[in-house]
Scaffold this active site. Structure first.
Site, PDB file in Angstrom:
ATOM      1  N   GLY A  89     -66.888 -25.214 -16.261  1.00 19.33           N
ATOM      2  CA  GLY A  89     -66.364 -26.522 -15.896  1.00 19.33           C
ATOM      3  C   GLY A  89     -65.512 -27.064 -17.019  1.00 19.33           C
ATOM      4  O   GLY A  89     -65.494 -26.510 -18.118  1.00 19.33           O
ATOM      5  N   ASP A 205     -74.119 -42.201 -15.604  1.00 21.57           N
ATOM      6  CA  ASP A 205     -73.121 -41.426 -14.863  1.00 21.57           C
ATOM      7  C   ASP A 205     -73.807 -40.462 -13.896  1.00 21.57           C
ATOM      8  O   ASP A 205     -73.465 -39.280 -13.827  1.00 21.57           O
ATOM      9  CB  ASP A 205     -72.210 -40.657 -15.826  1.00 21.57           C
ATOM     10  CG  ASP A 205     -70.948 -40.143 -15.128  1.00 21.57           C
ATOM     11  OD1 ASP A 205     -70.599 -40.692 -14.058  1.00 21.57           O
ATOM     12  OD2 ASP A 205     -70.333 -39.203 -15.647  1.00 21.57           O
TER      13      ASP A 205
END
Length: 685
Positions: A89, A205
């Site tokens: 990622g 988050d």
């Protein structure tokens, strides 16, 4: 506005492996495809952490062009060599790579941050803060931090590797998830998040891309780039940070970020899992923020009522109106629906089928044919998701009575879910079945006992082909068969048997901290812990039995417990002492121990506003009613089911279930039997 995060995940494109850089394989067996290495016994469970970088700017992305990161990386401090693999990622500051320790072949997810990306002091501070917060965390459902080091070019953070990537990848492939899957994942998210909040850390988050899935389909909360210490309200930062769609009203209004803001994000996550899109997604950011501030979103009619209610409570505009993490797990959404103990890896791309077959189920279909053949038109059922008629509400309002359940269910390799539908219960009906039919029902009851419980010589043998679900299923079928077919009667039958069996004389609910404790009539003390494990202290107070799974028993002295069990044995002794000193026995039944019968241990328990239900490994089923201290105990002996009723005066009477089937019983007992069945069906479901 500060820091609105967007992380883009790369598909795991095939990359050339370390052989190119080394001229040989990374490990001893380089020709074989190398799976992720299992963890050592002393380490936390191994899993993936394609954890994104510390922060990414919302309005623009920096290019990642720069010097190519070396394939072989050396830790300057320890001299350890690592092989960099494929990209997992990427985000604003860093890329995340698969990375292998060449000394032991252990695979990590490595966040690699070029020094050039964090050249400014405030950028470096963010990385240091993320490392400082994450390195102290140790929990089954939090991505494990292992190590970090630097060389001249980069900062390297080594994290737990999760081979099945993130929930974002799963949802992209699946579009939407089933309710059982959502319960499975949410339980683990809540577990990890509760740990973070107990450590006074806010995640800030929470989103699908930050929930990572390991080889065993266990979920790990990751990416602590925006995490912060929980501050008192007056000292909270007024920063707007997080993923735009999941920001809470108070964060948007710059009122500070608290635990309630993480709960809001959890509501967004649940909504997205069930419906495939976030609740506040619009064509432009300004409109999205307006909807968030007003807590305005659509709730499709396709969602069942408990799911709607839980989402609505988590997405309450006022932070104080949102549920706590404990409230969430006790919500009807979890109490009234099936939660699998584990998921197959096929769930990453395919809708799961929870209608599994088992030897026990196939047997039940045959054995119970007499119980249910041609009866459906004669008996009425209540669907607890629909309205209930007024005259039945008092007896059958269990769905609304359920305020608190036991712990997460005990792990079972064979657990199945027979029917994904709301539980039903029987309503008394007039009419007497033919004598031959009653005989057939009685034979069926005996057949089920003989086939599943009567011939067992040990608990492990009893449950070899059986599961917690099928133990409950057996008792429910027998009890329902009796209730559906017995005639109306004004009094309890005359029969009085002299029998010996184990039952619960004392109990303590300490599930807010440890678990549920109880004492049996032979003075065995048991605790079903919040992690699903069970421990018993035998009447001699010297021997401990520990059950990690159905039928798997470890035995050791109470004074010399293995190190990993010492804390649980301490809790067990505490329960034993408390019940001995503070509680009285609940009835007049004699205390008899039959050494030929398997030792009892608790599989499940459930509390409603009216009663406590307990189900044991050998099929013993006990329900205690609070208001009048009456009790029902059902057990099997000599291929026969017995029902014991302890009345308000604590006087007990025992009947064969076949006797009740033929003769009927008083409305007082029948109502309690029906309520007990309803609780059992609720737990089965």
């Amino acid at each position: 506005m500060e820091l609105l995060r967007t992380i883009t995940y790369q598909p795991a494109a095939s990359t050339k492996m370390c052989e190119q850089a080394l001229g040989k394989g990374c490990g001893a067996d380089s020709k074989k495809k190398r799976p992720p290495q299992p963890p050592e016994e002393s380490q936390p469970p191994q899993s993936q952490a394609q954890v994104p970088p510390a922060a990414a700017h919302h309005h623009h992305h920096h290019s990642h062009s720069g010097p190519e990161i070396s394939r072989i990386i050396v830790d300057p401090t320890t001299g350890k060599r690592y092989c960099r693999g494929k990209v997992l990622g990427k985000g604003g500051f860093a890329k995340c790579y698969e990375m292998t320790d060449l000394t032991n072949n252990k695979v990590y997810a490595a966040k690699i941050i070029p020094h050039s990306r964090v050249a400014k002091p405030h950028q470096r501070e963010k990385i240091d803060k993320e490392i400082e917060l994450h390195r102290i965390l140790h929990h089954k459902h939090v991505v494990q931090f292992y190590h970090y080091f630097e060389d001249k070019e980069n900062i390297y953070i080594l994290l737990e590797y999760c081979s099945r990537r993130s929930m974002a990848h799963i949802l992209k492939a699946r579009k939407v998830l089933t309710e059982p899957e959502v319960r499975y994942y949410l339980r683990q998210i809540v577990s990890g998040l509760k740990y973070l909040h107990e450590q006074e850390i806010l995640h800030r988050d929470l989103k699908l891309g930050n929930f990572f899935i390991n080889e065993a389909m266990e979920l790990k909360v990751g990416d602590f780039g925006l995490a912060a210490r929980l501050e008192p309200l007056e000292h909270r930062r007024r920063t707007i940070c997080g993923t735009p769609n999941y920001l809470s009203p108070e964060v948007l209004n710059k009122q500070g970020h608290g635990c309630e803001s993480d709960i809001w994000a959890l509501g967004c996550v649940m909504y997205t899992m069930l419906l495939g899109r976030p609740p506040f997604e619009t064509t432009n950011l300004k409109e999205t923020y307006r909807c968030i501030r007003e807590a305005r979103y659509t709730m499709p009619s396709s969602l069942l009522a408990p799911a709607k209610h839980l989402i609505a409570s988590m997405l309450s505009k006022n932070p104080e109106d949102r549920p706590s993490l404990d409230d969430i797990i006790r919500h009807d959404f979890f109490l009234q629906g099936f939660t699998p103990d584990r998921l197959s890896s096929s769930c990453c791309h395919t809708v799961p089928d929870f209608h599994l077959s088992s030897p026990a189920k196939n047997f039940f279909k045959k054995a119970a044919a007499a119980l249910f053949g041609g009866k459906k038109d004669k008996a009425r059922y209540i669907d607890t998701h629909n309205r209930v008629s007024k005259e039945d509400e008092d007896i059958y309002k269990l769905r609304h009575d359920l305020k608190k359940t036991s712990i997460t269910q005990q792990p079972s390799k064979h657990r199945t879910d027979e029917e994904l539908q709301p539980p039903t219960t029987t309503v008394a009906r007039s009419g007497t079945p033919a004598v031959e039919n009653k005989q057939q029902i009685g034979d069926a009851i005996r057949m089920i006992v003989r086939g599943t419980l009567g011939s067992c010589s040990s608990s492990s043998e009893c449950l070899e082909d059986s599961t917690m679900g099928s133990v409950a299923d057996t008792v429910a079928r027998v009890l329902r068969g009796c209730l559906e077919n017995m005639p109306e009667a004004d009094c309890i039958p005359k029969e009085q048997l002299s029998t010996s069996f184990q039952w619960v004389t004392k109990w303590v609910d300490y599930s807010n901290k440890y678990g549920f404790g109880y004492q049996l009539s032979d003075h065995t003390v048991g605790v079903l812990f919040n992690n699903g494990a069970h421990m018993s202290l035998l009447p001699d107070k010297k021997t401990v039995h520990y059950y990690a799974e159905l039928g798997q028993c470890s035995v050791f002295p109470a004074t010399d417990a293995p190190e990993q069990f010492i804390s649980q044995v301490t809790v067990l002794k505490y329960f034993s002492h408390y019940m001995e000193e503070n509680l009285m026995d609940g009835g007049d039944l004699p205390s008899v121990t039959d050494i030929r019968r398997p030792r009892l241990y608790l599989l499940q328990w459930l509390k409603s506003d009216k009663a406590l239900m307990m189900l044991f490994n050998d099929g013993t089923f006990q329900v205690n009613f609070y208001h009048d201290h009456t009790k029902i105990i059902i057990c099997s002996q000599n291929e026969e089911y017995l029902l014991t009723y302890i009345n308000e005066d604590r006087i007990s009477t025992t009947f064969r279930l076949t006797t009740l089937l033929m003769s009927g019983c008083s409305l007082e007992l029948k109502n309690r039997m029906e309520y007990a069945l309803n609780m059992l069906l609720q737990r089965c479901n």
